[in-house]
Design a protein around this motif. Structure first.
Motif, short mmCIF file in Angstrom:
data_model
loop_
_atom_site.label_atom_id
_atom_site.label_comp_id
_atom_site.label_asym_id
_atom_site.label_seq_id
_atom_site.Cartn_x
_atom_site.Cartn_y
_atom_site.Cartn_z
N LEU A 157 0.83 -1.21 0.00
CA LEU A 157 0.00 0.00 0.00
C LEU A 157 0.86 1.25 0.00
O LEU A 157 0.58 2.21 -0.73
CB LEU A 157 -0.93 -0.01 1.22
CG LEU A 157 -1.86 -1.21 1.34
CD1 LEU A 157 -2.64 -1.14 2.65
CD2 LEU A 157 -2.80 -1.31 0.15
N PHE A 158 1.93 1.25 0.80
CA PHE A 158 2.83 2.40 0.81
C PHE A 158 3.50 2.57 -0.55
O PHE A 158 3.66 3.69 -1.04
CB PHE A 158 3.89 2.25 1.90
CG PHE A 158 4.88 3.38 1.91
CD1 PHE A 158 4.61 4.56 2.56
CD2 PHE A 158 6.09 3.25 1.23
CE1 PHE A 158 5.50 5.62 2.54
CE2 PHE A 158 7.00 4.30 1.21
CZ PHE A 158 6.70 5.49 1.87
N SER A 159 3.90 1.47 -1.15
CA SER A 159 4.56 1.53 -2.46
C SER A 159 3.66 2.16 -3.51
O SER A 159 4.11 2.97 -4.33
CB SER A 159 4.99 0.13 -2.91
OG SER A 159 6.00 -0.38 -2.07
N ILE A 160 2.38 1.79 -3.48
CA ILE A 160 1.43 2.38 -4.43
C ILE A 160 1.28 3.87 -4.16
O ILE A 160 1.38 4.70 -5.07
CB ILE A 160 0.06 1.68 -4.33
CG1 ILE A 160 0.16 0.23 -4.81
CG2 ILE A 160 -0.99 2.44 -5.16
CD1 ILE A 160 -1.11 -0.58 -4.58
N GLU A 208 2.20 7.98 3.74
CA GLU A 208 1.91 7.46 5.08
C GLU A 208 0.50 7.86 5.51
O GLU A 208 -0.25 7.05 6.06
CB GLU A 208 2.93 8.00 6.09
CG GLU A 208 4.35 7.51 5.89
CD GLU A 208 4.57 6.09 6.41
OE1 GLU A 208 3.57 5.45 6.82
OE2 GLU A 208 5.72 5.64 6.41
N ASP A 209 0.12 9.11 5.25
CA ASP A 209 -1.22 9.58 5.61
C ASP A 209 -2.30 8.80 4.85
O ASP A 209 -3.34 8.45 5.42
CB ASP A 209 -1.36 11.07 5.31
CG ASP A 209 -0.57 11.94 6.28
OD1 ASP A 209 -0.16 11.43 7.34
OD2 ASP A 209 -0.36 13.13 5.96
N ILE A 210 -2.05 8.56 3.58
CA ILE A 210 -3.03 7.84 2.76
C ILE A 210 -3.20 6.41 3.24
O ILE A 210 -4.33 5.89 3.35
CB ILE A 210 -2.61 7.89 1.28
CG1 ILE A 210 -2.85 9.29 0.71
CG2 ILE A 210 -3.34 6.84 0.45
CD1 ILE A 210 -2.25 9.53 -0.65
N VAL A 211 -2.10 5.76 3.56
CA VAL A 211 -2.18 4.38 4.04
C VAL A 211 -2.91 4.32 5.39
O VAL A 211 -3.71 3.42 5.64
CB VAL A 211 -0.77 3.77 4.14
CG1 VAL A 211 -0.80 2.41 4.83
CG2 VAL A 211 -0.16 3.62 2.74
N SER A 212 -2.65 5.29 6.26
CA SER A 212 -3.35 5.35 7.55
C SER A 212 -4.85 5.58 7.35
O SER A 212 -5.67 4.96 8.04
CB SER A 212 -2.76 6.46 8.42
OG SER A 212 -1.41 6.20 8.75
N ALA A 224 -6.57 4.70 4.79
CA ALA A 224 -7.13 3.45 4.26
C ALA A 224 -7.45 2.48 5.39
O ALA A 224 -8.49 1.80 5.36
CB ALA A 224 -6.15 2.82 3.27
N PHE A 225 -6.58 2.43 6.39
CA PHE A 225 -6.83 1.55 7.53
C PHE A 225 -8.07 2.02 8.31
O PHE A 225 -8.90 1.21 8.73
CB PHE A 225 -5.62 1.52 8.46
CG PHE A 225 -5.86 0.74 9.72
CD1 PHE A 225 -5.95 -0.64 9.70
CD2 PHE A 225 -6.03 1.38 10.94
CE1 PHE A 225 -6.19 -1.36 10.86
CE2 PHE A 225 -6.27 0.67 12.10
CZ PHE A 225 -6.35 -0.71 12.06
N LEU A 226 -8.21 3.33 8.49
CA LEU A 226 -9.38 3.86 9.19
C LEU A 226 -10.66 3.50 8.44
O LEU A 226 -11.68 3.15 9.04
CB LEU A 226 -9.26 5.38 9.35
CG LEU A 226 -8.18 5.88 10.30
CD1 LEU A 226 -8.12 7.40 10.29
CD2 LEU A 226 -8.43 5.37 11.72
N ARG A 227 -10.62 3.60 7.12
CA ARG A 227 -11.80 3.26 6.33
C ARG A 227 -12.09 1.76 6.40
O ARG A 227 -13.26 1.35 6.41
CB ARG A 227 -11.60 3.71 4.88
CG ARG A 227 -11.50 5.23 4.75
CD ARG A 227 -11.62 5.70 3.33
NE ARG A 227 -11.51 7.15 3.26
CZ ARG A 227 -11.83 7.88 2.19
NH1 ARG A 227 -12.29 7.27 1.10
NH2 ARG A 227 -11.70 9.19 2.21
N LEU A 228 -11.05 0.97 6.46
CA LEU A 228 -11.23 -0.47 6.64
C LEU A 228 -11.92 -0.74 7.97
O LEU A 228 -12.88 -1.53 8.05
CB LEU A 228 -9.88 -1.18 6.59
CG LEU A 228 -9.86 -2.64 7.06
CD1 LEU A 228 -10.67 -3.51 6.12
CD2 LEU A 228 -8.41 -3.14 7.17
N VAL A 236 -8.84 1.64 -2.12
CA VAL A 236 -8.94 2.84 -1.29
C VAL A 236 -7.69 3.69 -1.44
O VAL A 236 -7.76 4.91 -1.64
CB VAL A 236 -9.17 2.47 0.19
CG1 VAL A 236 -9.10 3.72 1.07
CG2 VAL A 236 -10.52 1.79 0.36
N VAL A 237 -6.52 3.07 -1.35
CA VAL A 237 -5.26 3.81 -1.45
C VAL A 237 -5.13 4.47 -2.82
O VAL A 237 -4.72 5.64 -2.93
CB VAL A 237 -4.06 2.87 -1.18
CG1 VAL A 237 -2.75 3.49 -1.65
CG2 VAL A 237 -3.98 2.55 0.31
#
Length: 304
Positions: free
Chosen positions: A18-21, A33-37, A39-43, A63-64
């Motif tokens: 996810l970070f790589s994308i 980092e913010d985007i991946v975090s 995505a976890f909140l939305r999960l 999501v990412v």
């Protein structure tokens, strides 16, 4: 439904992907980092609402990617007003011999991707770099599979027209870079001449927050003069050059006498010569790498 604990475990497993994308989409470590975090909140919210998630990889990648597309649309407007050359935030691996990462991580390649629209960038990266199939990509970007194939073909042509080249053998890259940075440190300009390609180019990103290059510097003679200034600064201010791998290419972290970071340099090596030099001095892009030299340092003062 995926339970919360197994969802967290799967998220942690998928986090590097996810970070790589997100990083390749945005060119920013902090934003990725913010985007991946997010995505976890939305999960977490989706699971709390009882939503059945059949594929965690597909859900989180979607999501990412969508968050990255939205972010990039806003970022492109800001970059139109950026002072001088815009370069991505560097990703640093302290092991200078490491070459596991793809050339798709290189600064030069990420700059080429800036010529694509956000959707083109997502389609290209998901298919060419991360090996997603077209039905999956179509779901991510909300377009038909046929349309995604057309977008991918168009993006591929645009990228191939400007795709950077690199020395095929990592050992040769590392050896030349070792000699190059040693010559820069000692001010051996004669030694540098034979290591630079005739059409070498230097890009400097200070963002107006340090000595910035308003435009790229082209040609061996001009780049040599620029390196002479750098060598002089290294001697004058007792700067340290710490070898590192920067976005999968050979590089150095330039630190002041106290060990605080001032600059990140990387070089692209082609056919046994240094073809491109990237310098990232903007402190806004270096904070994730540790303590930075303060704004009062002479090499932090704006020159524009």
């Amino acid at each position: 439904m995926t339970d919360s604990s197994s969802g967290v475990e799967e998220y942690q497993r998928l986090r590097p992907l996810l970070f790589s994308i997100a990083y390749r989409m945005t060119g920013s470590v902090a934003d990725a980092e913010d985007i991946v975090s997010e995505a976890f909140l939305r999960l977490h919210r989706a699971q709390a609402d009882g939503i059945v998630i059949e594929s965690m990889r597909s859900y989180l990648s979607t999501v990412v990617s969508r968050l990255s597309i939205s972010h990039l649309r806003l970022a492109r407007v800001r970059r139109e007003h950026y002072f001088g050359t815009w370069l991505p935030e560097p990703v640093v691996d302290e092991e200078s011999s490491a070459s596991d990462l793809s050339d798709s991580l290189s600064l030069a390649f990420l700059v080429v991707l800036e010529n694509l629209t956000p959707v083109e960038r997502a389609v290209f990266l998901l298919h060419e770099v991360f090996d997603f199939d077209y039905p999956s990509i179509a779901e991510v970007v909300g377009k038909s599979e046929v349309n995604c194939r057309q977008i991918a073909a168009r993006a591929r042509r645009r990228v191939d027209a400007r795709r950077p080249r690199f020395e095929a053998q990592p050992a040769k890259r590392a050896t030349l870079a070792e000699r190059f940075f040693a010559a820069v440190k000692t001010g051996d300009l004669e030694g540098l001449v034979d290591m630079l390609a005739a059409d070498v180019v230097t890009y400097g990103d200070g963002g107006g927050r340090g000595p910035s290059l308003p435009k790229p510097v082209y040609g061996r003679d001009k780049v040599l003069r620029l390196l002479a200034v750098l060598s002089s600064a290294i001697q004058r201010f007792d700067l340290r050059l710490e070898r590192a791998t920067v976005n999968a290419q050979p590089g150095v972290l330039i630190r002041d006498a106290s060990g605080d970071l001032l600059d990140v340099l990387s070089v692209d090596v082609v056919d046994g010569k240094v073809q491109t030099i990237h310098s990232i001095l903007n402190p806004d892009k270096l904070g994730h790498l540790g303590p930075l030299a303060g704004p009062d340092h002479p090499l932090r003062r704006s020159t524009h």
